[in-house]
Scaffold this motif. Structure first.
Motif, short mmCIF file in Angstrom:
data_model
loop_
_atom_site.label_atom_id
_atom_site.label_comp_id
_atom_site.label_asym_id
_atom_site.label_seq_id
_atom_site.Cartn_x
_atom_site.Cartn_y
_atom_site.Cartn_z
N GLY A 102 0.82 -1.20 0.00
CA GLY A 102 0.00 0.00 0.00
C GLY A 102 0.85 1.26 0.00
N LEU A 103 1.95 1.24 0.77
CA LEU A 103 2.86 2.39 0.78
C LEU A 103 3.49 2.59 -0.60
CD1 LEU A 103 4.68 1.95 4.22
CD2 LEU A 103 3.08 3.75 3.60
N TYR A 104 3.89 1.48 -1.25
CA TYR A 104 4.50 1.61 -2.58
C TYR A 104 3.48 2.18 -3.57
CZ TYR A 104 7.81 -1.64 -0.44
OH TYR A 104 8.70 -2.24 0.40
N CYS A 105 2.22 1.74 -3.46
CA CYS A 105 1.17 2.27 -4.34
C CYS A 105 1.03 3.78 -4.14
CB CYS A 105 -0.16 1.59 -4.05
SG CYS A 105 -0.30 -0.10 -4.66
N LEU A 106 1.14 4.23 -2.88
CA LEU A 106 0.98 5.66 -2.60
C LEU A 106 2.19 6.46 -3.09
CD1 LEU A 106 -0.73 5.60 0.91
CD2 LEU A 106 -1.76 6.06 -1.33
N VAL A 107 3.37 5.85 -3.09
CA VAL A 107 4.54 6.53 -3.65
C VAL A 107 4.32 6.77 -5.15
CG1 VAL A 107 6.99 6.30 -4.20
CG2 VAL A 107 6.17 5.68 -1.92
N VAL A 108 3.83 5.71 -5.84
CA VAL A 108 3.53 5.86 -7.27
C VAL A 108 2.39 6.86 -7.47
CG1 VAL A 108 2.78 4.63 -9.35
CG2 VAL A 108 4.31 3.51 -7.72
N TRP A 150 -4.61 3.47 -0.19
CA TRP A 150 -5.34 3.76 1.05
C TRP A 150 -5.88 2.47 1.66
CZ3 TRP A 150 -3.42 8.18 1.30
CH2 TRP A 150 -3.57 9.18 0.35
N ILE A 151 -6.51 1.62 0.81
CA ILE A 151 -7.18 0.41 1.32
C ILE A 151 -6.17 -0.61 1.85
CG2 ILE A 151 -8.60 -1.56 0.64
CD1 ILE A 151 -9.97 0.34 -1.40
N LEU A 152 -5.15 -0.92 1.02
CA LEU A 152 -4.15 -1.92 1.45
C LEU A 152 -3.38 -1.43 2.67
CD1 LEU A 152 -2.74 -3.09 -2.01
CD2 LEU A 152 -4.17 -4.40 -0.43
N GLY A 153 -3.03 -0.14 2.66
CA GLY A 153 -2.29 0.40 3.79
C GLY A 153 -3.07 0.31 5.08
N LEU A 185 0.43 6.34 10.62
CA LEU A 185 0.24 5.96 9.21
C LEU A 185 -1.20 5.53 8.94
CD1 LEU A 185 3.59 4.07 8.64
CD2 LEU A 185 2.90 6.24 7.63
N LEU A 186 -1.82 4.87 9.92
CA LEU A 186 -3.23 4.47 9.75
C LEU A 186 -4.11 5.71 9.60
CD1 LEU A 186 -5.42 2.30 9.72
CD2 LEU A 186 -5.45 2.40 12.24
N ALA A 187 -3.78 6.77 10.33
CA ALA A 187 -4.55 8.03 10.22
C ALA A 187 -4.46 8.59 8.79
CB ALA A 187 -4.02 9.05 11.23
N ILE A 188 -3.28 8.47 8.18
CA ILE A 188 -3.12 8.95 6.80
C ILE A 188 -3.95 8.10 5.84
CG2 ILE A 188 -1.47 9.13 4.89
CD1 ILE A 188 0.59 10.06 6.86
N PHE A 189 -3.88 6.77 6.01
CA PHE A 189 -4.65 5.89 5.11
C PHE A 189 -6.15 6.17 5.23
CE2 PHE A 189 -1.02 2.79 6.13
CZ PHE A 189 -0.24 3.26 5.07
N VAL A 190 -6.63 6.31 6.45
CA VAL A 190 -8.06 6.53 6.66
C VAL A 190 -8.47 7.92 6.13
CG1 VAL A 190 -9.85 6.84 8.42
CG2 VAL A 190 -8.20 4.96 8.63
#
Length: 308
Positions: A102-108, A150-153, A185-190
């Motif tokens: 999920g983090l890698y997806c957000l970097v992309v 967001w979802i995977l993270g 990090l969960l706060a960012i994903f949510v």
């Protein structure tokens, strides 16, 4: 410019400078103690079974035959799929893999937001119905990577929090900052998930804000959930350089100068110079069998004790 935009500039510069300083500090550290852990993937024709060029007769007289491509493939498998955890701790991998992927997806996703902002600044519309392939392509890739991130993270962060809370062994090895970092990090994903689902389904607000940032134009007010996400990300940029959350940037050193370092220490080499320098360092600790002095003195004293 509003406060969010100004803080964004400061945060990006602070993060880049702090990270660069951290990498320089790591690069200048003393030589690491040799591990000699095999298999080492850059060993051509020997890496698969854990072999080494040390097996060859008169190996020191022959040129190195390393494969950088094999190293890259091994690193990619480890970084993208958390391969070691998959083989050695499968139950934890079920949470760690979605978290990291999920983090890698957000970097992309962030790279695509930047690309879309640059294209938008030169007049290319980023939307599903825009002309050509570039606009729709960037739009859909942004949609997929952002939503998946967001979802995977979030799934991974909840899973890792549960593993640290209810797993007996992992709980003993966890400190408060481990829980805090995961909750951060969960706060960012949510927050990202809420912003996407409620006010920014095509990420036009986020892409637009990036465009105002790179063109140094005052950005208009954003919807509340997007603004909240922006402030949390800014806080992360200020906080993360002081934590182990930036360990991803130290992977190069972990692999190349520690785990896979098997270059021979021959006379006149850089390794010999680094070892000689390290032996001259002062000991900062003592024990009944170790007296204060240099590492060289400690090593020779220990050798004498062993010979008695």
């Amino acid at each position: 410019m509003n406060a969010l935009q100004l803080a964004g500039y400061v945060a990006v510069v602070f993060f880049a400078v702090s990270l660069a300083a951290k990498m320089i500090k790591i690069a200048r550290m003393p030589i690491h103690i040799r591990w000699d852990l095999y298999p080492i993937p850059h060993e051509k024709r020997k890496g698969a079974y854990g072999g080494s060029y040390f097996e060859e007769v008169d190996w020191w007289t022959k040129p190195s035959n390393f494969s950088r491509l094999a190293e890259i493939k091994a690193m990619a498998a480890e970084i993208l799929f958390v391969q070691s955890l998959f083989h050695h701790n499968r139950s934890l991998w079920y949470a760690s893999f979605p978290f990291h992927f999920g983090l890698y997806c957000l970097v992309v996703f962030m790279a695509l937001l930047l690309m879309g902002a640059i294209l938008g600044a030169v007049g290319i519309d980023i939307a599903s119905g825009s002309a050509g392939l570039v606009g729709p392509g960037v739009h859909y890739l942004t949609l997929v990577t952002g939503s998946a991130g967001w979802i995977l993270g979030a799934i991974g962060a909840v899973g890792l929090l549960a593993a640290r809370t209810f797993g007996n062994e992992l709980r003993k090895a966890s400190v408060r900052s481990d829980y805090f970092n995961l909750i951060f990090l969960l706060a960012i994903f949510v927050a990202g998930l809420v912003a996407w689902l409620t006010v920014d389904p095509g990420y036009t607000h986020m892409r637009g804000f990036v465009q105002y940032m790179i063109t140094f134009q005052p950005a208009p007010a954003l919807p509340g959930s997007v603004t909240a996400l922006g402030w949390i990300v800014i806080a992360l940029l200020f906080y993360s350089p002081f934590t182990h959350m930036t360990h991803m940037f130290g992977k190069y050193f972990t692999y190349h100068t520690v785990r896979w370092e098997d270059h021979p220490n021959i006379r006149g080499s850089k390794i010999e110079k680094a070892v000689t320098e390290a032996l001259g360092y002062k000991l900062s600790w003592a024990a009944p069998h170790i007296k204060k002095g240099t590492w060289a003195e400690a090593a020779t004293d220990w050798e004498k004790q062993g010979n008695e």
